[in-house]
Design a protein around this motif. Structure first.
Motif, short mmCIF file in Angstrom:
data_model
loop_
_atom_site.label_atom_id
_atom_site.label_comp_id
_atom_site.label_asym_id
_atom_site.label_seq_id
_atom_site.Cartn_x
_atom_site.Cartn_y
_atom_site.Cartn_z
N THR A 36 -56.87 -13.97 -0.96
CA THR A 36 -55.68 -13.29 -0.90
C THR A 36 -54.46 -13.80 -1.38
OG1 THR A 36 -55.20 -14.75 1.13
CG2 THR A 36 -56.46 -12.69 1.66
N LEU A 37 -54.93 -14.63 -2.62
CA LEU A 37 -53.70 -15.12 -3.21
C LEU A 37 -52.62 -14.14 -3.83
CD1 LEU A 37 -54.14 -14.98 -6.60
CD2 LEU A 37 -55.88 -16.55 -6.06
N GLU A 38 -53.28 -12.90 -4.31
CA GLU A 38 -52.27 -12.03 -4.76
C GLU A 38 -51.33 -11.16 -3.92
OE1 GLU A 38 -56.21 -9.75 -4.48
OE2 GLU A 38 -55.40 -11.58 -4.83
N GLY A 61 -57.06 -15.46 4.54
CA GLY A 61 -55.76 -15.16 4.60
C GLY A 61 -55.04 -15.54 5.88
N HIS A 62 -54.43 -14.26 6.48
CA HIS A 62 -53.50 -14.58 7.67
C HIS A 62 -54.47 -14.74 8.95
CE1 HIS A 62 -50.08 -14.04 5.57
NE2 HIS A 62 -50.30 -12.85 4.94
N ALA A 174 -55.61 -23.24 1.23
CA ALA A 174 -56.10 -21.83 1.53
C ALA A 174 -57.27 -21.37 0.94
CB ALA A 174 -54.81 -20.73 1.38
N ARG A 175 -57.09 -21.70 -0.30
CA ARG A 175 -58.45 -21.02 -1.23
C ARG A 175 -59.55 -21.68 -0.79
NH1 ARG A 175 -54.30 -19.07 -2.02
NH2 ARG A 175 -55.43 -17.78 -0.56
N GLY A 176 -59.67 -22.94 -0.58
CA GLY A 176 -60.69 -23.65 -0.07
C GLY A 176 -61.24 -23.13 1.43
N ARG A 177 -60.33 -22.76 2.37
CA ARG A 177 -60.82 -22.15 3.40
C ARG A 177 -61.52 -20.67 3.04
NH1 ARG A 177 -57.75 -18.35 6.83
NH2 ARG A 177 -58.59 -18.49 9.09
#
Length: 262
Positions: A36-38, A61-62, A174-177
């Motif tokens: 969800t980085l973008e 993400g959220h 966040a990316r790891g999760r």
């Protein structure tokens, strides 16, 4: 005044599910990719005509953690349950990007009557040997932005620049999760299903496939395979654009909106 995002919270199967919603009009359900980085700012390009609902997938993400997720079928059930909870006044359109395109394909194949039109943006999942997807594990972290966008500066907007160690740490966490969740989804069969082309024949909804010609993650050579397998498929190719179609070419959202409106 420009439309602003609202945050909607639902408890779906024990998972806190957060939706970023924007706009007014016929509902559109958007399924994001393997990260969800973008973010979801691209949805502003549809908000003048549609009510765009952008949930974060379980465990991403959220949304809350989802340790029960074992494969893509758990996401399918999750989104069918979410549709029940939303109780929308009319059938939503369905848009899926990348991994979300794979998810949208399977969702539309098993529940086509619950959606109006479908848009698949650089969808994953077909795994055709003639047009193989890039092995994400083979990409060095510093090279990844160049695989996301043809204009690497567009992708770099979404990555830490090194000036804020706390932000970089949060980004990595966040990316790891998200990677852990995606890994569990892909463990049985990889990023897709060997019978996905057969599934496409069930999607009788009008369906638009959108692909950037310079996509380095999922080659645009796959696009005709999708369209040919869809009973009512059509194609838009976007010249000079990589995987992040909506971010590199925001105006494409107006064309997608025209397809959904007509």
């Amino acid at each position: 005044m420009a439309a602003e995002f609202e945050t909607l919270d639902y408890e779906i199967g024990g998972v806190r599910t957060v939706i970023k919603a924007i706009g007014a009009g016929k509902p559109v359900l958007f399924l994001h990719g393997a990260a969800t980085l973008e973010g979801f700012d691209f949805a502003r390009g549809l908000a003048d005509r549609f009510r765009v609902l952008c949930p974060s997938h379980p465990g991403m993400g959220h949304s809350g953690d989802a340790p029960h997720v074992a494969d893509i079928s758990d996401f399918l059930i999750h989104y069918l349950d979410l549709l029940d909870a939303l109780d929308l006044p009319e059938k939503p359109h369905l848009i899926g990007f990348s991994m979300g395109g794979w998810l949208a394909t399977e969702l539309a194949a098993i529940a086509r009557d619950r959606f109006d039109k479908v848009v698949l943006m650089a969808p994953a999942g077909l795994n055709d040997p003639a047009w193989p997807a890039t092995d994400l594990g083979a990409i060095a972290p510093q090279d990844f932005p160049g695989y996301l966008a043809h204009d690497v500066n567009v992708a770099l907007r979404y990555f830490p620049d090194g000036s804020d160690p706390a932000a970089a740490e949060a980004f990595g966490a966040a990316r790891g999760r998200e990677s852990e969740t995606v890994g569990r989804i892909c463990a049985p069969l990889g990023m897709g299903h060997p019978n996905l082309r057969r599934f496409l024949s069930r999607i009788t909804n009008p369906t638009l496939v959108v692909w950037g010609t310079e996509d380095r993650l999922l080659p645009a050579g796959q696009a005709p395979l999708w369209v040919d397998a869809l009973p009512d498929g059509r194609l838009i190719t976007v010249e000079g654009v990589g995987h992040l179609i909506a971010q590199e070419r925001p105006e494409i959202m107006a064309g997608i909106g025209d397809f959904l409106s007509n």
